[in-house]
Design a protein around this motif. Structure first.
Motif, PDB file in Angstrom:
ATOM      1  N   UNK A 120      -4.643  -8.609  -1.228  1.00  0.00           N
ATOM      2  CA  UNK A 120      -3.424  -8.708  -0.425  1.00  0.00           C
ATOM      3  C   UNK A 120      -2.244  -8.232  -1.263  1.00  0.00           C
ATOM      4  N   UNK A 121      -1.620  -7.168  -0.806  1.00  0.00           N
ATOM      5  CA  UNK A 121      -0.414  -6.641  -1.444  1.00  0.00           C
ATOM      6  C   UNK A 121       0.604  -6.416  -0.335  1.00  0.00           C
ATOM      7  N   UNK A 122       1.712  -7.148  -0.311  1.00  0.00           N
ATOM      8  CA  UNK A 122       2.672  -6.999   0.780  1.00  0.00           C
ATOM      9  C   UNK A 122       3.415  -5.683   0.726  1.00  0.00           C
ATOM     10  N   UNK A 123       4.110  -5.379   1.803  1.00  0.00           N
ATOM     11  CA  UNK A 123       5.027  -4.238   1.796  1.00  0.00           C
ATOM     12  C   UNK A 123       6.222  -4.567   0.905  1.00  0.00           C
ATOM     13  N   UNK A 175       0.298  -6.556  11.198  1.00  0.00           N
ATOM     14  CA  UNK A 175      -0.312  -6.625   9.872  1.00  0.00           C
ATOM     15  C   UNK A 175       0.693  -7.140   8.853  1.00  0.00           C
ATOM     16  N   UNK A 176       1.986  -6.906   9.123  1.00  0.00           N
ATOM     17  CA  UNK A 176       3.021  -7.367   8.199  1.00  0.00           C
ATOM     18  C   UNK A 176       4.322  -7.653   8.940  1.00  0.00           C
ATOM     19  N   UNK A 177       5.185  -6.680   9.081  1.00  0.00           N
ATOM     20  CA  UNK A 177       6.499  -6.859   9.684  1.00  0.00           C
ATOM     21  C   UNK A 177       7.585  -6.363   8.748  1.00  0.00           C
ATOM     22  N   UNK A 178       7.633  -5.030   8.575  1.00  0.00           N
ATOM     23  CA  UNK A 178       8.519  -4.450   7.566  1.00  0.00           C
ATOM     24  C   UNK A 178       9.990  -4.662   7.895  1.00  0.00           C
ATOM     25  N   UNK A 179      10.341  -4.768   9.192  1.00  0.00           N
ATOM     26  CA  UNK A 179      11.752  -4.984   9.528  1.00  0.00           C
ATOM     27  C   UNK A 179      12.224  -6.345   9.035  1.00  0.00           C
ATOM     28  N   UNK A 201      -2.521  -0.602   6.993  1.00  0.00           N
ATOM     29  CA  UNK A 201      -1.199  -0.705   7.606  1.00  0.00           C
ATOM     30  C   UNK A 201      -1.293  -1.077   9.080  1.00  0.00           C
ATOM     31  N   UNK A 202      -2.478  -0.887   9.675  1.00  0.00           N
ATOM     32  CA  UNK A 202      -2.769  -1.315  11.041  1.00  0.00           C
ATOM     33  C   UNK A 202      -4.129  -2.018  11.020  1.00  0.00           C
ATOM     34  N   UNK A 241     -10.931   0.123  -3.406  1.00  0.00           N
ATOM     35  CA  UNK A 241     -10.021  -1.007  -3.174  1.00  0.00           C
ATOM     36  C   UNK A 241      -9.566  -0.984  -1.719  1.00  0.00           C
ATOM     37  N   UNK A 242      -9.764  -2.080  -1.017  1.00  0.00           N
ATOM     38  CA  UNK A 242      -9.166  -2.264   0.303  1.00  0.00           C
ATOM     39  C   UNK A 242      -7.979  -3.207   0.148  1.00  0.00           C
ATOM     40  N   UNK A 243      -6.854  -2.818   0.724  1.00  0.00           N
ATOM     41  CA  UNK A 243      -5.629  -3.605   0.620  1.00  0.00           C
ATOM     42  C   UNK A 243      -5.198  -4.061   2.000  1.00  0.00           C
ATOM     43  N   UNK A 244      -5.028  -5.358   2.172  1.00  0.00           N
ATOM     44  CA  UNK A 244      -4.414  -5.918   3.375  1.00  0.00           C
ATOM     45  C   UNK A 244      -2.957  -6.211   3.068  1.00  0.00           C
ATOM     46  N   UNK A 245      -2.111  -6.141   4.086  1.00  0.00           N
ATOM     47  CA  UNK A 245      -0.684  -6.351   3.877  1.00  0.00           C
ATOM     48  C   UNK A 245      -0.275  -7.824   3.950  1.00  0.00           C
TER      49      UNK A 245
END
Length: 424
Positions: A218-221, A321-325, A142-143, A195-199
């Motif tokens: 890669x699994x998005x939010x 890492x993503x941008x949930x907003x 997440x970071x 498992x390591x997950x990148x966003x």
């Protein structure tokens, strides 16, 4: 199948600061809705220590024994008599010297089949990955903590990080260096993660670029879809407005947006959030009647602000890492004006629903165009809703994640069977 899930993270709402904790809450709630027994363990001392210098008030009295019940989710906030000293010990050693015994006891009592790790910087560092042997271990980035001592790839000179200057950067950010980062601890601990997950694809590339070699999925939010009823509601602001939502920090780029609202342009800027840069930016915008500061806004109240905004402005100057907003705005059919940096282009280009910009002049033009051209805004709004459903809804994302975890469980089971077949 995932049945008993432990989520280990330093911060968890309401004792949290940003989108990474919201991300984990969304996932915990979704897993609970699918029948999982979810236990969240976080560190209350860490929140109190980091909130105190900012003057941020506590979100409420601490629950009795640090345990709070949410629908389908048990939340355990751990504390230590060592307080800040305990946090420093964990930060410096990379081991769960304070909470290790409690975590091991919890694992023994509950028999978790899956452990999710998010930001564990003050919950135990890399060595915490070894808890709950036999369970599937998943780390969600997440970071950028795995590759950056300050978590955010934001350099000491006020620029996004493009080369390793970690020691100087750490010292100038007024943080003690972590010697374990140079002693191989992370490499050894990474072997305990299945498992390591990148966003985002961008975040995965950054991890590889900075020397993190284990493969990452890669699994998005995702966020929950708004209520289907979505009954018309009155706008919370008297004039058309653009919305900024998030932490008010230098690296979020709000300083580039404020000058564009120091004069009349037919719409205002509404800012929902708080942070270290808030006082300075409030002072800089005090002369403008077109900037409204809301302070912290709870997520359930923020939905109305998303829904009635002309567009969300996402001007982040760092590498998110993503941008949930962004996807929260898309879920409400609200277009997004995002800086062409980090993972943000991925989120917009995947299904539309927004406009990318590089410079303040380009943002100025985008603000003007979307406000003047109602057909343009309607087209972007339709794209936003469609992209959310196809790419960032629970239905689109969670099944993929569950499939990745189950594949890891099958590999783990097969490996155990092979060892038993070979014998001692």
């Amino acid at each position: 199948m995932m049945r008993r899930v432990l989520l280990v993270t330093t911060f968890y709402p309401p004792y949290s600061f940003g989108g990474d904790a919201v991300d984990m809450q969304v996932w915990a709630d979704a897993l609970a809705r699918r029948g999982c027994e979810v236990t969240v363990v976080h560190d209350l001392d860490a929140y109190q220590a980091l909130a105190a210098p900012t003057g941020r008030p506590s979100p409420g009295p601490l629950p009795r024994d640090g345990v709070a019940a949410q629908p389908g989710v048990e939340v355990i906030g751990l504390r230590s008599r060592l307080g800040r000293l305990g946090l420093l010990m964990t930060h410096q050693t990379g081991h769960p010297v304070v909470h290790g015994a409690a975590l091991r006891r919890l694992c023994a009592e509950r028999g978790f089949d899956t452990v999710l790790f998010a930001n564990v910087s003050l919950m135990g560092g890399p060595a915490v990955f070894a808890i709950c042997p036999g369970a599937v271990h998943v780390f969600v980035a997440t970071e950028h903590w795995l590759i950056c001592p300050t978590h955010v790839l934001w350099r000491y000179d006020g620029r996004p990080c493009d080369e390793r200057r970690c020691l100087r950067c750490t010292l100038l950010h007024r943080r003690p260096p972590q010697l374990w980062r140079h002693a191989g601890l992370l490499d050894r601990a990474a072997r305990d993660i299945d498992v390591f997950v990148a966003r985002s694809e961008f975040s995965r590339r950054k991890h590889r670029e900075y020397g993190f070699l284990p493969p990452m999925d890669v699994v998005p939010c995702f966020v929950a879809a708004p209520s289907p009823s979505r009954a018309p509601s009155r706008s919370p602001h008297a004039r058309p407005y653009f919305l900024f939502a998030g932490r008010v920090e230098e690296l979020k780029g709000l300083a580039d947006v404020l000058p564009l609202f120091m004069h009349e342009r037919g719409a205002d800027l509404v800012i929902a959030g708080t942070g270290a840069a808030e006082a300075a930016l409030r002072a800089a915008s005090a002369a403008s009647p077109h900037v409204r500061w809301l302070g912290f806004v709870p997520r359930d109240e923020l939905a109305r602000w998303y829904r009635h905004a002309v567009a969300l402005v996402m001007p982040s100057v760092t590498y998110e890492t993503f941008g949930i907003v962004v996807i929260e705005a898309l879920s409400h059919g609200t277009p997004v004006l995002a800086r062409r940096r980090g993972p943000l282009p991925e989120l917009i280009e995947r299904g539309g629903g927004g406009v990318l910009f590089d410079t303040a002049d380009q943002l100025d033009a985008a603000l003007r165009d979307i406000l003047a051209d109602d057909r343009m805004r309607q087209t972007l709004a339709a794209q936003a809703e469609a992209s959310f459903r196809a790419n960032f809804s629970e239905e689109a994302v969670l099944p993929r994640f569950l499939g990745i975890v189950e594949a890891a469980r099958q590999r783990l089971t097969a490996a155990v069977s092979d060892r038993m077949a070979v014998g001692p």
